[in-house]
Design a protein around this motif. Sequence first.
Motif, PDB file in Angstrom:
ATOM      1  N   ILE A  91       0.840  -1.186   0.000  1.00 25.60           N
ATOM      2  CA  ILE A  91       0.000   0.000   0.000  1.00 25.60           C
ATOM      3  C   ILE A  91       0.884   1.248   0.000  1.00 25.60           C
ATOM      4  CG2 ILE A  91      -1.824   1.257   1.199  1.00 25.60           C
ATOM      5  CD1 ILE A  91      -2.619  -1.461   0.025  1.00 25.60           C
ATOM      6  N   ARG A  92       0.573   2.182  -0.879  1.00 26.73           N
ATOM      7  CA  ARG A  92       1.370   3.392  -0.997  1.00 26.73           C
ATOM      8  C   ARG A  92       1.117   4.312   0.180  1.00 26.73           C
ATOM      9  NH1 ARG A  92      -0.667   4.803  -5.228  1.00 26.73           N
ATOM     10  NH2 ARG A  92       0.653   3.607  -6.639  1.00 26.73           N
ATOM     11  N   GLU A  93       2.185   4.917   0.688  1.00 26.64           N
ATOM     12  CA  GLU A  93       2.066   5.847   1.793  1.00 26.64           C
ATOM     13  C   GLU A  93       1.389   7.130   1.315  1.00 26.64           C
ATOM     14  OE1 GLU A  93       6.012   6.503   2.969  1.00 26.64           O
ATOM     15  OE2 GLU A  93       6.308   4.534   3.855  1.00 26.64           O
ATOM     16  N   PRO A  94       0.544   7.746   2.145  1.00 24.52           N
ATOM     17  CA  PRO A  94      -0.071   9.006   1.758  1.00 24.52           C
ATOM     18  C   PRO A  94       0.997  10.060   1.497  1.00 24.52           C
ATOM     19  CG  PRO A  94      -1.156   8.077   3.704  1.00 24.52           C
ATOM     20  CD  PRO A  94       0.059   7.260   3.456  1.00 24.52           C
ATOM     21  N   GLY A  95       0.798  10.794   0.405  1.00 24.99           N
ATOM     22  CA  GLY A  95       1.733  11.867   0.079  1.00 24.99           C
ATOM     23  C   GLY A  95       3.022  11.396  -0.514  1.00 24.99           C
ATOM     24  N   ALA A  96       3.119  10.099  -0.832  1.00 20.06           N
ATOM     25  CA  ALA A  96       4.394   9.593  -1.338  1.00 20.06           C
ATOM     26  C   ALA A  96       4.735  10.176  -2.695  1.00 20.06           C
ATOM     27  CB  ALA A  96       4.345   8.065  -1.419  1.00 20.06           C
ATOM     28  N   ARG A  97       3.711  10.643  -3.450  1.00 22.20           N
ATOM     29  CA  ARG A  97       3.969  11.134  -4.784  1.00 22.20           C
ATOM     30  C   ARG A  97       4.050  12.663  -4.851  1.00 22.20           C
ATOM     31  NH1 ARG A  97       3.332   6.939  -8.514  1.00 22.20           N
ATOM     32  NH2 ARG A  97       4.174   8.430  -9.991  1.00 22.20           N
ATOM     33  N   THR A  98       4.067  13.338  -3.711  1.00 31.72           N
ATOM     34  CA  THR A  98       4.199  14.784  -3.711  1.00 31.72           C
ATOM     35  C   THR A  98       5.674  15.164  -3.724  1.00 31.72           C
ATOM     36  OG1 THR A  98       4.178  14.882  -1.307  1.00 31.72           O
ATOM     37  CG2 THR A  98       2.043  15.035  -2.442  1.00 31.72           C
ATOM     38  N   GLY A  99       5.973  16.363  -4.293  1.00 33.40           N
ATOM     39  CA  GLY A  99       7.349  16.814  -4.354  1.00 33.40           C
ATOM     40  C   GLY A  99       8.148  16.045  -5.385  1.00 33.40           C
ATOM     41  N   ILE A 100       9.461  16.001  -5.174  1.00 35.29           N
ATOM     42  CA  ILE A 100      10.357  15.289  -6.087  1.00 35.29           C
ATOM     43  C   ILE A 100      10.178  13.786  -5.891  1.00 35.29           C
ATOM     44  CG2 ILE A 100      12.751  14.917  -6.745  1.00 35.29           C
ATOM     45  CD1 ILE A 100      13.383  17.707  -5.749  1.00 35.29           C
ATOM     46  N   VAL A 109       9.241   1.986  -0.357  1.00 34.99           N
ATOM     47  CA  VAL A 109       8.881   3.298   0.181  1.00 34.99           C
ATOM     48  C   VAL A 109       7.452   3.658  -0.205  1.00 34.99           C
ATOM     49  CG1 VAL A 109      11.202   4.227   0.375  1.00 34.99           C
ATOM     50  CG2 VAL A 109      10.016   4.371  -1.813  1.00 34.99           C
ATOM     51  N   GLY A 110       6.657   2.649  -0.562  1.00 33.94           N
ATOM     52  CA  GLY A 110       5.247   2.845  -0.816  1.00 33.94           C
ATOM     53  C   GLY A 110       4.917   3.678  -2.032  1.00 33.94           C
ATOM     54  N   THR A 111       5.709   3.569  -3.076  1.00 32.70           N
ATOM     55  CA  THR A 111       5.445   4.320  -4.295  1.00 32.70           C
ATOM     56  C   THR A 111       5.603   3.402  -5.495  1.00 32.70           C
ATOM     57  OG1 THR A 111       5.987   6.345  -5.523  1.00 32.70           O
ATOM     58  CG2 THR A 111       7.826   5.120  -4.573  1.00 32.70           C
ATOM     59  N   THR A 112       5.490   3.952  -6.678  1.00 33.87           N
ATOM     60  CA  THR A 112       5.643   3.200  -7.916  1.00 33.87           C
ATOM     61  C   THR A 112       6.762   3.809  -8.732  1.00 33.87           C
ATOM     62  OG1 THR A 112       3.962   4.591  -8.958  1.00 33.87           O
ATOM     63  CG2 THR A 112       3.224   2.499  -8.002  1.00 33.87           C
ATOM     64  N   PRO A 113       7.253   3.121  -9.747  1.00 35.08           N
ATOM     65  CA  PRO A 113       8.313   3.702 -10.586  1.00 35.08           C
ATOM     66  C   PRO A 113       7.883   5.028 -11.205  1.00 35.08           C
ATOM     67  CG  PRO A 113       8.076   1.361 -11.034  1.00 35.08           C
ATOM     68  CD  PRO A 113       6.936   1.732 -10.145  1.00 35.08           C
ATOM     69  N   TYR A 114       8.840   5.893 -11.440  1.00 36.14           N
ATOM     70  CA  TYR A 114       8.548   7.189 -12.032  1.00 36.14           C
ATOM     71  C   TYR A 114       7.937   6.994 -13.416  1.00 36.14           C
ATOM     72  CZ  TYR A 114       9.143  11.893 -13.869  1.00 36.14           C
ATOM     73  OH  TYR A 114       8.914  13.121 -14.433  1.00 36.14           O
ATOM     74  N   GLY A 115       6.776   7.615 -13.628  1.00 38.19           N
ATOM     75  CA  GLY A 115       6.098   7.500 -14.907  1.00 38.19           C
ATOM     76  C   GLY A 115       5.046   6.426 -14.947  1.00 38.19           C
ATOM     77  N   ALA A 116       4.940   5.599 -13.890  1.00 40.88           N
ATOM     78  CA  ALA A 116       3.891   4.579 -13.831  1.00 40.88           C
ATOM     79  C   ALA A 116       2.565   5.252 -13.491  1.00 40.88           C
ATOM     80  CB  ALA A 116       4.229   3.524 -12.786  1.00 40.88           C
ATOM     81  N   PRO A 117       1.429   4.676 -13.917  1.00 42.02           N
ATOM     82  CA  PRO A 117       0.129   5.266 -13.601  1.00 42.02           C
ATOM     83  C   PRO A 117      -0.069   5.403 -12.093  1.00 42.02           C
ATOM     84  CG  PRO A 117      -0.085   3.557 -15.271  1.00 42.02           C
ATOM     85  CD  PRO A 117       1.322   3.493 -14.777  1.00 42.02           C
ATOM     86  N   ASP A 118      -0.722   6.495 -11.684  1.00 42.49           N
ATOM     87  CA  ASP A 118      -0.929   6.744 -10.257  1.00 42.49           C
ATOM     88  C   ASP A 118      -1.769   5.671  -9.580  1.00 42.49           C
ATOM     89  OD1 ASP A 118       0.565   9.024 -10.275  1.00 42.49           O
ATOM     90  OD2 ASP A 118      -1.131  10.355 -10.663  1.00 42.49           O
ATOM     91  N   ASP A 119      -2.680   5.047 -10.348  1.00 47.02           N
ATOM     92  CA  ASP A 119      -3.561   4.049  -9.746  1.00 47.02           C
ATOM     93  C   ASP A 119      -2.997   2.639  -9.817  1.00 47.02           C
ATOM     94  OD1 ASP A 119      -3.694   3.789 -12.455  1.00 47.02           O
ATOM     95  OD2 ASP A 119      -5.891   3.682 -12.575  1.00 47.02           O
ATOM     96  N   GLU A 120      -1.763   2.525 -10.272  1.00 49.67           N
ATOM     97  CA  GLU A 120      -1.132   1.205 -10.355  1.00 49.67           C
ATOM     98  C   GLU A 120      -0.592   0.821  -8.992  1.00 49.67           C
ATOM     99  OE1 GLU A 120       2.967  -0.384 -12.270  1.00 49.67           O
ATOM    100  OE2 GLU A 120       1.485   0.335 -13.707  1.00 49.67           O
ATOM    101  N   PRO A 121      -0.917  -0.357  -8.461  1.00 51.61           N
ATOM    102  CA  PRO A 121      -0.422  -0.744  -7.139  1.00 51.61           C
ATOM    103  C   PRO A 121       1.089  -0.894  -7.132  1.00 51.61           C
ATOM    104  CG  PRO A 121      -1.507  -2.597  -8.209  1.00 51.61           C
ATOM    105  CD  PRO A 121      -1.774  -1.409  -9.061  1.00 51.61           C
ATOM    106  N   ALA A 122       1.701  -0.505  -6.026  1.00 55.04           N
ATOM    107  CA  ALA A 122       3.153  -0.621  -5.885  1.00 55.04           C
ATOM    108  C   ALA A 122       3.512  -2.050  -5.542  1.00 55.04           C
ATOM    109  CB  ALA A 122       3.654   0.327  -4.792  1.00 55.04           C
ATOM    110  N   THR A 123       4.208  -2.717  -6.402  1.00 50.22           N
ATOM    111  CA  THR A 123       4.563  -4.114  -6.177  1.00 50.22           C
ATOM    112  C   THR A 123       6.064  -4.277  -6.138  1.00 50.22           C
ATOM    113  OG1 THR A 123       4.454  -4.524  -8.547  1.00 50.22           O
ATOM    114  CG2 THR A 123       2.480  -4.992  -7.261  1.00 50.22           C
ATOM    115  N   PRO A 124       6.578  -5.087  -5.245  1.00 51.62           N
ATOM    116  CA  PRO A 124       8.014  -5.307  -5.164  1.00 51.62           C
ATOM    117  C   PRO A 124       8.486  -6.160  -6.323  1.00 51.62           C
ATOM    118  CG  PRO A 124       6.888  -6.774  -3.656  1.00 51.62           C
ATOM    119  CD  PRO A 124       5.838  -5.884  -4.244  1.00 51.62           C
ATOM    120  N   PRO A 125       9.804  -6.124  -6.643  1.00 52.58           N
ATOM    121  CA  PRO A 125      10.313  -6.988  -7.702  1.00 52.58           C
ATOM    122  C   PRO A 125      10.177  -8.442  -7.304  1.00 52.58           C
ATOM    123  CG  PRO A 125      12.125  -5.998  -6.480  1.00 52.58           C
ATOM    124  CD  PRO A 125      10.862  -5.346  -5.996  1.00 52.58           C
ATOM    125  N   PRO A 126      10.021  -9.362  -8.255  1.00 54.78           N
ATOM    126  CA  PRO A 126       9.873 -10.775  -7.928  1.00 54.78           C
ATOM    127  C   PRO A 126      11.048 -11.285  -7.120  1.00 54.78           C
ATOM    128  CG  PRO A 126       9.392 -10.365 -10.244  1.00 54.78           C
ATOM    129  CD  PRO A 126       9.966  -9.111  -9.698  1.00 54.78           C
TER     130      PRO A 126
END
Length: 440
Positions: free
Chosen positions: A4-13, A201-218
């Motif tokens: 689950i993505r942390e709130p505010g994880a996509r704000t700022g840089i 860190v509860g985020t997704t790769p840069y440029g991934a859709p905002d609604d895409e769940p953050a998944t760890p690498p296999p």
Amino acid sequence: MTVIREPGARTGIHRAWWVAGVTMAALVAAAGFRSSTGALLVPLEEEFGWSRATTSGAVSLNLVVYGLTAPFAAALMERFGVRRVVAAALALVALGSGLTLVMTSPWQLWLLWGFAVGIGTGSLALVFGAIVANRWFVRHRGVVVGVFSAASSTGQLVFLPAIAALAAGPGWRWAAALVTVFALLLVPLVLWVLRDSPAQVGTTPYGAPDDEPATPPPAPAEGAGAATLALRTLRESSRSRTFWILLGTFWICGWSTNGLIGTHFIPAAHDHGMPATTSAGLLALIGVFDIVGTVASGWLTDRVDSRYLLFGYYFFRGLSLLAVPWLLGPHVHPSLFLFILFYGLDWVATVPPTVALCRQHFGIERSGVVFGWVFASHMVGAGVAASFAGWVRTVQGDYLAAWLTAGGLCVLAAVACLAIPASGAAGSIRFGFTRTRLPR
């Protein structure tokens, strides 16, 4: 598992840019550490009375170990995490460089330079940058790979003058101490900023859709060690025609860059009456243009079929190498400067499209390990070319056959790149052991 993505994880840089900055610093430092050995050869020989065969042998061992470490380092990053492996590699570089301050015998130089610094810098090679770019970026991924690739030239430009000045002034121990201190300073920065994946860190790769769940690498195959993972990846990928083409073309890339130009351009220019200071300046200028060319290649990789980019890079590199014997002379003419400009732009421009093809044909999960093997072939090709060109000069008295051989091989590589199938076509593979248990 979904994180689950942390709130505010996509704000700022976006965190990806901080990770990219630390990765860039580690790559620049590793390139500087690796290039420092050449500047310390003469001071070591003068103090200890060692022969050139002894000191250059340690450098050759360093290059081989540097290249062969890459696939196993990639496997270690898959198993234990990028953050841990990079921090350990920097500590190993610091240990190897630091212990040279008290060495007294040639075997210690071979052990410290060849293995400690070789393994440490090999773990911080372009494979590390490719893994970070693949995991942390969707948008601008090619540009990021290009920037990471240019870090090798930047490292030489930043560190080599300082190391050479220290070796010529206070002494070579001051230069070795600089490497040690800088490597140690990077360790806490890596542990603080770098993470194995955006999911941590509860985020997704840069440029991934905002609604895409953050998944760890296999996760790596259960029970598989790093060496097992690296070797099994080699066995699986060797079934693909694409793998052998990438392996062969990158072998030629190493032949025509580090092995020939990087090692023999200065002595070849000297044979034509050019002062060593002038030819060394031209070689440094190649590094300046390389930064521009590699970043531009990354931008193109995001927009143009990588197969066609590689065709153009290898084909025109081959033509330029065929012309070198008639361009060298005692002075820098406009035609030679044009060669330096073009060759600098093309120096490691092959890296971003090669990384992209590894990802497209072998999947993002194992593309780092696959590129590790491809990168290892680059350094082996460089080593073979360095010896071959030296043998040609000894037997024939000039480098003509070496230039012609390299040019012909590059043209061959260009044609071979067109034989790579489109992504997902025959010749591509996906690893069936990504999420399965390996046989006992």
